[in-house]
Design a protein around this motif. Structure first.
Motif, PDB file in Angstrom:
ATOM      1  N   PRO A   1       0.818  -1.220   0.000  1.00  0.00           N
ATOM      2  CA  PRO A   1       0.000   0.000   0.000  1.00  0.00           C
ATOM      3  C   PRO A   1       0.853   1.273   0.000  1.00  0.00           C
ATOM      4  O   PRO A   1       0.526   2.229  -0.697  1.00  0.00           O
ATOM      5  N   ALA A   2       1.981   1.261   0.712  1.00  0.00           N
ATOM      6  CA  ALA A   2       2.856   2.438   0.756  1.00  0.00           C
ATOM      7  C   ALA A   2       3.448   2.716  -0.624  1.00  0.00           C
ATOM      8  O   ALA A   2       3.487   3.863  -1.074  1.00  0.00           O
ATOM      9  N   LEU A   3       3.864   1.656  -1.300  1.00  0.00           N
ATOM     10  CA  LEU A   3       4.450   1.798  -2.640  1.00  0.00           C
ATOM     11  C   LEU A   3       3.408   2.348  -3.625  1.00  0.00           C
ATOM     12  O   LEU A   3       3.703   3.234  -4.431  1.00  0.00           O
ATOM     13  N   LEU A   4       2.182   1.830  -3.533  1.00  0.00           N
ATOM     14  CA  LEU A   4       1.124   2.294  -4.432  1.00  0.00           C
ATOM     15  C   LEU A   4       0.837   3.772  -4.183  1.00  0.00           C
ATOM     16  O   LEU A   4       0.723   4.561  -5.124  1.00  0.00           O
TER      17      LEU A   4
ATOM     18  N   GLN B   1       2.823   6.006  -2.960  1.00  0.00           N
ATOM     19  CA  GLN B   1       3.973   6.781  -3.430  1.00  0.00           C
ATOM     20  C   GLN B   1       3.896   7.049  -4.939  1.00  0.00           C
ATOM     21  O   GLN B   1       4.355   8.077  -5.406  1.00  0.00           O
ATOM     22  N   HIS B   2       3.285   6.128  -5.679  1.00  0.00           N
ATOM     23  CA  HIS B   2       3.189   6.305  -7.130  1.00  0.00           C
ATOM     24  C   HIS B   2       1.809   6.802  -7.566  1.00  0.00           C
ATOM     25  O   HIS B   2       1.474   6.768  -8.748  1.00  0.00           O
ATOM     26  N   GLY B   3       1.015   7.230  -6.575  1.00  0.00           N
ATOM     27  CA  GLY B   3      -0.289   7.804  -6.907  1.00  0.00           C
ATOM     28  C   GLY B   3      -1.255   6.805  -7.515  1.00  0.00           C
ATOM     29  O   GLY B   3      -2.129   7.173  -8.300  1.00  0.00           O
ATOM     30  N   VAL B   4      -1.111   5.526  -7.175  1.00  0.00           N
ATOM     31  CA  VAL B   4      -2.047   4.517  -7.686  1.00  0.00           C
ATOM     32  C   VAL B   4      -3.238   4.445  -6.738  1.00  0.00           C
ATOM     33  O   VAL B   4      -3.059   4.157  -5.556  1.00  0.00           O
ATOM     34  N   PRO B   5      -4.453   4.730  -7.239  1.00  0.00           N
ATOM     35  CA  PRO B   5      -5.605   4.680  -6.345  1.00  0.00           C
ATOM     36  C   PRO B   5      -5.863   3.251  -5.860  1.00  0.00           C
ATOM     37  O   PRO B   5      -6.001   2.333  -6.664  1.00  0.00           O
ATOM     38  N   ALA B   6      -5.856   3.080  -4.534  1.00  0.00           N
ATOM     39  CA  ALA B   6      -6.105   1.757  -3.943  1.00  0.00           C
ATOM     40  C   ALA B   6      -6.987   1.959  -2.715  1.00  0.00           C
ATOM     41  O   ALA B   6      -6.706   2.820  -1.890  1.00  0.00           O
ATOM     42  N   LYS B   7      -8.061   1.194  -2.637  1.00  0.00           N
ATOM     43  CA  LYS B   7      -8.984   1.346  -1.518  1.00  0.00           C
ATOM     44  C   LYS B   7      -8.885   0.097  -0.645  1.00  0.00           C
ATOM     45  O   LYS B   7      -9.006  -1.023  -1.160  1.00  0.00           O
TER      46      LYS B   7
END
Ligand code: GLY
Length: 375
Positions: free
Chosen positions: A111-114, A116-122
């Motif tokens: 989740p931290a990596l996502l 950091q790259h602005g990937v929307p994750a819920k």
């Protein structure tokens, strides 16, 4: 002897997409494959389209992956139109499942990596996730909903790409194994196949893990096969609607109800055998994600060879040999990266400024390393 503006070595989804792109711009193109085209890594792929980073090591890929994902709908539409074939392509959410029954803890790194790259994750609770995908293991600890992903039937896409290229005038030469690049005074002027010279204005190396077997290509395309075994399952009951990724494997649904389960990552040379150990690992991960798959029918097993590179990043761009370009080493992401690769190669061919910063993928990076090491 016929002469071409471009000879593309390798008839997978990468070579086929480049051929299609170049032919659309009016170039005379030949696409060479050592066997029948489209039957290697592209044929084996599960077809997950994941624009976000899967690990910190693959983060350098994100801008390229994101651009390719954005190009996908228009790319598939162009391929469908030129080929007259339909391709199963869906944009949709993936569920990334953490902490199956055997997992000890939820890794916070993803989740931290996502983020950091602005990937929307819920983040979903397991109950919320099971409302979306009722078959999910109730013991899952947490689930991330990744809305902006997709999936495509890699086999029908690759076949359609090859047919689209052919419709645009690309000459597809099967059973044409390239032995060497023909290099005269630092200029690549063609290839040899079956001991005969085939002249070309430009040569594009897109032969995946077979690049390193071509004399003259070794320094620019040091690819290596990493075997991935796969299984197609037909659930006895209930459909799976989402791509599901867990810590030990993934499931990719198909519209006909089948589910593709993957995969292993093995260093087995060019050996494409399917093994009990590999199948066991995939099945364990599949059943961990969706326990009721225990009673599914196993309908097919196969394996493919991912073209890996020393830094696991693709190799893209012109080289220090005039007329020689490389477009290979897509490792786990060849299906996703086909549209952007074709676009970039088209730009390099026309000697335009590339629309994306591709310096991290420069084919000269391995030569430089060799020299620094005193080689
Ligand atoms: N991209 C999925 C795999 O390489 O198995």
């Amino acid at each position: 002897v016929k002469s071409y503006d471009a000879v593309i070595v390798g008839g997978g989804i990468i070579g086929g997409s480049i051929a299609f792109e170049l032919a659309q711009h009016g170039l005379r193109v030949a696409l060479l494959d050592r066997q029948q085209p489209g039957l290697e890594a592209s044929w084996a792929a599960a077809g997950m389209l994941v624009p976000g980073p899967e690990s910190p090591e693959s983060a350098a890929l994100v801008p390229l992956a994101r651009e390719s994902f954005a190009l996908y709908p228009a790319y598939v539409a162009a391929v469908e139109e030129a080929s007259g074939k339909t391709v199963e392509f869906r944009i949709g959410a993936t569920l990334h499942v953490f902490g199956g029954v055997h997992a000890e803890q939820t890794p916070e790194a993803i989740p931290a990596l996502l983020a950091q790259h602005g990937v929307p994750a819920k983040a979903l609770t397991p109950e919320e996730a099971r409302r979306l995908e009722p078959g999910l293991n109730p013991n899952a600890k947490s689930v991330l909903l990744l809305r902006e992903e997709g999936r495509v039937d890699a086999r029908s896409l690759t076949a359609a790409v090859l047919s689209a290229a052919s419709q645009k005038g690309v000459e597809i030469l099967a059973e044409t194994s390239v032995e060497a690049l023909v290099i005269e005074k630092k200029h690549c002027v063609g290839v040899t196949a079956h001991g005969e010279k085939m002249p070309a204005g430009r040569v594009v190396l897109a032969a995946g893990c077979y690049c390193e077997t071509i004399a003259g290509a070794e320094g620019y395309a040091p690819t290596r096969p990493v075997r991935g075994q796969m299984i197609a399952l037909r659930p006895a009951e209930g459909r799976i609607r989402h791509v599901l990724r867990g810590e030990h494997g993934y499931l990719v649904p198909r519209e006909d109800g089948r589910v593709l389960a993957g995969s292993t990552s093995e260093d087995a040379g060019f050996e494409k055998r399917v093994t009990p150990g590999g199948l066991q690992q995939i099945l364990r991960a599949a059943v961990e994600l969706v326990p009721r798959l225990e009673s599914a029918a196993v309908v097919e097993t196969w394996s493919g060879l991912r073209p890996d590179t020393p830094d696991h990043l693709p190799i893209l761009g012109p080289t220090d040999i005039d007329g020689l370009l490389v477009a290979t080493g897509h490792y786990r992401n060849g299906i996703l990266l086909a549209p952007v690769t074709a676009k970039l190669v088209g730009e390099w061919m026309r000697e335009e400024e590339p629309s994306l910063d591709a310096r991290a993928f420069n084919p000269l990076r391995f030569l430089q390393k060799k020299m620094q090491a005193g080689g």
